[in-house]
Design a protein around this motif. Sequence first.
Motif, short mmCIF file in Angstrom:
data_model
loop_
_atom_site.label_atom_id
_atom_site.label_comp_id
_atom_site.label_asym_id
_atom_site.label_seq_id
_atom_site.Cartn_x
_atom_site.Cartn_y
_atom_site.Cartn_z
N PHE A 102 11.65 8.92 -14.33
CA PHE A 102 11.05 8.60 -13.04
C PHE A 102 10.04 7.46 -13.16
O PHE A 102 9.47 7.24 -14.23
CB PHE A 102 10.32 9.83 -12.47
N LEU A 103 9.82 6.79 -12.05
CA LEU A 103 8.72 5.83 -11.95
C LEU A 103 8.08 6.01 -10.59
O LEU A 103 8.67 5.66 -9.57
CB LEU A 103 9.21 4.39 -12.12
N GLN A 104 6.90 6.61 -10.59
CA GLN A 104 6.13 6.76 -9.36
C GLN A 104 5.31 5.49 -9.16
O GLN A 104 4.51 5.13 -10.01
CB GLN A 104 5.19 7.97 -9.46
N MET A 105 5.53 4.84 -8.02
CA MET A 105 4.86 3.57 -7.74
C MET A 105 3.97 3.76 -6.52
O MET A 105 4.46 4.01 -5.42
CB MET A 105 5.90 2.49 -7.48
N ARG A 160 14.00 -10.25 -17.33
CA ARG A 160 13.52 -8.91 -17.03
C ARG A 160 12.17 -8.70 -17.72
O ARG A 160 12.02 -9.04 -18.89
CB ARG A 160 14.52 -7.85 -17.48
N GLU A 161 11.23 -8.14 -16.99
CA GLU A 161 9.91 -7.91 -17.56
C GLU A 161 9.62 -6.41 -17.65
O GLU A 161 10.02 -5.62 -16.78
CB GLU A 161 8.82 -8.61 -16.75
N PHE A 162 8.94 -6.08 -18.72
CA PHE A 162 8.59 -4.68 -18.97
C PHE A 162 7.61 -4.17 -17.93
O PHE A 162 6.64 -4.86 -17.58
CB PHE A 162 7.96 -4.58 -20.36
N VAL A 163 7.87 -2.95 -17.46
CA VAL A 163 6.97 -2.31 -16.50
C VAL A 163 6.28 -1.11 -17.15
O VAL A 163 5.06 -0.99 -17.13
CB VAL A 163 7.74 -1.85 -15.25
N ALA A 164 7.11 -0.22 -17.74
CA ALA A 164 6.54 1.00 -18.33
C ALA A 164 7.53 1.58 -19.33
O ALA A 164 8.73 1.37 -19.23
CB ALA A 164 6.23 2.03 -17.25
N GLY A 165 6.99 2.35 -20.30
CA GLY A 165 7.84 3.01 -21.27
C GLY A 165 7.29 4.38 -21.60
O GLY A 165 6.10 4.65 -21.40
N ILE A 205 5.00 6.60 -15.20
CA ILE A 205 6.33 6.90 -15.73
C ILE A 205 6.34 8.34 -16.22
O ILE A 205 5.35 8.84 -16.78
CB ILE A 205 6.71 5.93 -16.87
N SER A 206 7.45 9.02 -16.00
CA SER A 206 7.59 10.40 -16.45
C SER A 206 9.07 10.68 -16.67
O SER A 206 9.92 9.87 -16.31
CB SER A 206 6.99 11.38 -15.44
N ARG A 207 9.35 11.83 -17.23
CA ARG A 207 10.74 12.20 -17.47
C ARG A 207 10.91 13.70 -17.43
O ARG A 207 9.96 14.45 -17.69
CB ARG A 207 11.21 11.63 -18.81
N ASP A 208 12.11 14.11 -17.12
CA ASP A 208 12.49 15.52 -17.15
C ASP A 208 13.74 15.61 -18.02
O ASP A 208 14.85 15.35 -17.54
CB ASP A 208 12.75 16.04 -15.73
N GLY A 265 0.78 -1.22 0.00
CA GLY A 265 0.00 0.00 0.00
C GLY A 265 0.82 1.28 0.00
O GLY A 265 0.29 2.36 -0.24
N ALA A 266 2.10 1.15 0.26
CA ALA A 266 2.98 2.32 0.31
C ALA A 266 3.36 2.77 -1.10
O ALA A 266 3.01 2.13 -2.10
CB ALA A 266 4.22 2.00 1.12
N SER A 267 4.11 3.87 -1.16
CA SER A 267 4.57 4.43 -2.43
C SER A 267 6.08 4.58 -2.42
O SER A 267 6.70 4.76 -1.36
CB SER A 267 3.94 5.81 -2.66
N LEU A 268 6.65 4.52 -3.60
CA LEU A 268 8.06 4.82 -3.82
C LEU A 268 8.19 5.55 -5.15
O LEU A 268 7.38 5.34 -6.05
CB LEU A 268 8.90 3.54 -3.88
N ARG A 269 9.23 6.36 -5.25
CA ARG A 269 9.52 7.03 -6.52
C ARG A 269 10.94 6.69 -6.93
O ARG A 269 11.89 7.05 -6.23
CB ARG A 269 9.37 8.54 -6.39
N LEU A 270 11.07 6.00 -8.05
CA LEU A 270 12.37 5.65 -8.57
C LEU A 270 12.84 6.73 -9.54
O LEU A 270 12.04 7.35 -10.25
CB LEU A 270 12.32 4.31 -9.30
N SER A 271 14.16 6.92 -9.55
CA SER A 271 14.76 7.86 -10.50
C SER A 271 15.83 7.14 -11.30
O SER A 271 16.44 6.18 -10.83
CB SER A 271 15.41 9.04 -9.74
#
Length: 125
Positions: free
Chosen positions: A80-83, A45-50, A70-73, A15-21
Amino acid sequence: QVQLAESGGGFVQPGASLRLSCRANQRTFSIDFMGWFRQIPGKDREFVAGITWNSKETFYDDSVKGRFTISRDNSQNTLFLQMDNLKIEDTAVYYCARRKDSAFSRTHYTAYENWGQGTQVTVSS
């Protein structure tokens, strides 16, 4: 050569969140299709987002739709990957990678290169 470095993993409860960079070392990042993958021991390896270079299109595996974003700057060469609403089955090492220029597939790991070192995400109660 583009080098990628992931960060942001950790140990969280369901239920928690993490943000990967994922930080790239080159400005050519801004024209690349980028992806997030994950891997558990003994499996490919399995695809998550693109995401396209201009963020106009995003793609998700069904298992994470509605929970991950998924987002990018491009100005910061960062992906980024906001989970959100993490589940136990999201536990894996998460990697970012750039899609090869000649690749046809968006979701198979062989279509990607320049993998980062990965960041561990553990979801457990």
